[in-house]
Design an enzyme around this catalytic site. Structure first.
Site, PDB file in Angstrom:
ATOM      1  N   VAL A 161      38.204  45.288  36.404  1.00  0.00           N
ATOM      2  CA  VAL A 161      37.609  45.029  37.713  1.00  0.00           C
ATOM      3  C   VAL A 161      36.431  44.101  37.493  1.00  0.00           C
ATOM      4  CG1 VAL A 161      38.327  47.150  38.876  1.00  0.00           C
ATOM      5  CG2 VAL A 161      36.223  47.137  37.550  1.00  0.00           C
ATOM      6  N   SER A 162      36.200  43.227  38.455  1.00  0.00           N
ATOM      7  CA  SER A 162      35.152  42.225  38.265  1.00  0.00           C
ATOM      8  C   SER A 162      33.892  42.498  39.056  1.00  0.00           C
ATOM      9  CB  SER A 162      35.683  40.831  38.633  1.00  0.00           C
ATOM     10  OG  SER A 162      36.138  40.815  39.968  1.00  0.00           O
ATOM     11  N   THR A 163      33.950  43.420  40.036  1.00  0.00           N
ATOM     12  CA  THR A 163      32.779  43.677  40.871  1.00  0.00           C
ATOM     13  C   THR A 163      32.556  45.164  41.042  1.00  0.00           C
ATOM     14  OG1 THR A 163      34.008  43.757  42.955  1.00  0.00           O
ATOM     15  CG2 THR A 163      33.262  41.593  42.214  1.00  0.00           C
ATOM     16  N   GLN A 166      35.011  46.788  43.412  1.00  0.00           N
ATOM     17  CA  GLN A 166      36.308  47.121  42.849  1.00  0.00           C
ATOM     18  C   GLN A 166      36.224  48.385  42.015  1.00  0.00           C
ATOM     19  OE1 GLN A 166      37.396  43.365  40.938  1.00  0.00           O
ATOM     20  NE2 GLN A 166      39.107  43.210  42.345  1.00  0.00           N
TER      21      GLN A 166
END
Length: 234
Positions: A9-11, A14
């Site tokens: 996940v990047s954020t 997320q």
């Protein structure tokens, strides 16, 4: 086949939304349905898919499983979890295949190796990677444009509200406001972190106190770390 799983996940959203829990369920279900054995599961939380494998500890570990033969292949929920830049995608696939492994995506099955007699196979995969990268850049641009418009209108310019805040109001009048439940969890994280408690211990304490993250059922050490860092704590 013995497979190593990789989730990313990047954020922070997320981590609480399409996150690791959802991705893990998808990978485990797919492995069971297709007769594969998941021997390891590696994650990178809050890490961009544009970063190389060397800059992602979870992906590096998953590739090492294949290199040392403890896994025969790598499985991801979607290929864009592997990479959001076509150059990173292709470099990572090349490593998997060089180590003698197979590559699988839950939403598309096996990612077949390049075949000189079928150049369209490679071209279609690379085009999908290009559009994944374009999607990422368009999202970033929309967020940047939105922040700029808000700032010009004198509003609080953020892409996503930090944990402890939420949006109130509508349209251009929407702005950040305290979220009481999240503020309580944030204050507890700050208190426990100042008391030198580990992220994992804090996560367990929050769960026991009934203080929930934004969307997930339980706190993870990485989510606690993210909130602590936003509060200026290491």
């Amino acid at each position: 086949m013995k497979l190593s799983g990789y989730l990313r996940v990047s954020t922070e959203s997320q981590m609480d939304g399409f996150g690791l829990n959802v991705q893990e369920k998808a990978v485990r279900s797919w492995c069971r349905a297709n007769g594969h054995r998941l021997v390891a599961l590696h994650t990178d939380a809050g890490v961009s898919g544009a970063k190389d494998a060397a800059d992602r500890p979870g992906l590096s570990a998953a590739l090492y499983d294949i290199e040392k033969r403890t896994a025969e292949g790598l499985v991801v929920p979607r290929l864009d979890r592997l990479a959001r830049a076509v150059t990173v995608q292709e470099a990572t696939l090349a490593l998997v295949w060089r180590y003698g492994g197979s590559m699988f995506a839950v939403d598309g099955g096996e990612v077949l190796r390049d075949d000189p007699d079928d150049p369209m196979r490679t071209a279609m995969r690379e085009m999908a990677g290009v559009f994944a990268g374009l999607e990422r850049r368009m999202i970033v641009k929309r967020m940047r444009d939105g922040r700029k418009a808000k700032a010009e209108a004198g509003r609080h310019a953020v892409g996503q509200y930090a944990f402890g805040l939420h949006g109130e109001g509508k349209g251009r009048e929407r702005d950040a406001a305290p979220n009481p439940a999240e503020q309580a969890a944030r204050d507890e994280i700050v208190r426990l972190r100042k008391a030198k408690q580990s992220y994992r211990v804090i996560a367990a304490a929050l769960d026991a106190a009934g203080l929930r993250p934004r969307r997930a059922d339980r706190w993870s050490a990485m989510a606690v770390r993210s909130v602590a860092r936003r509060a200026g704590l290491s």
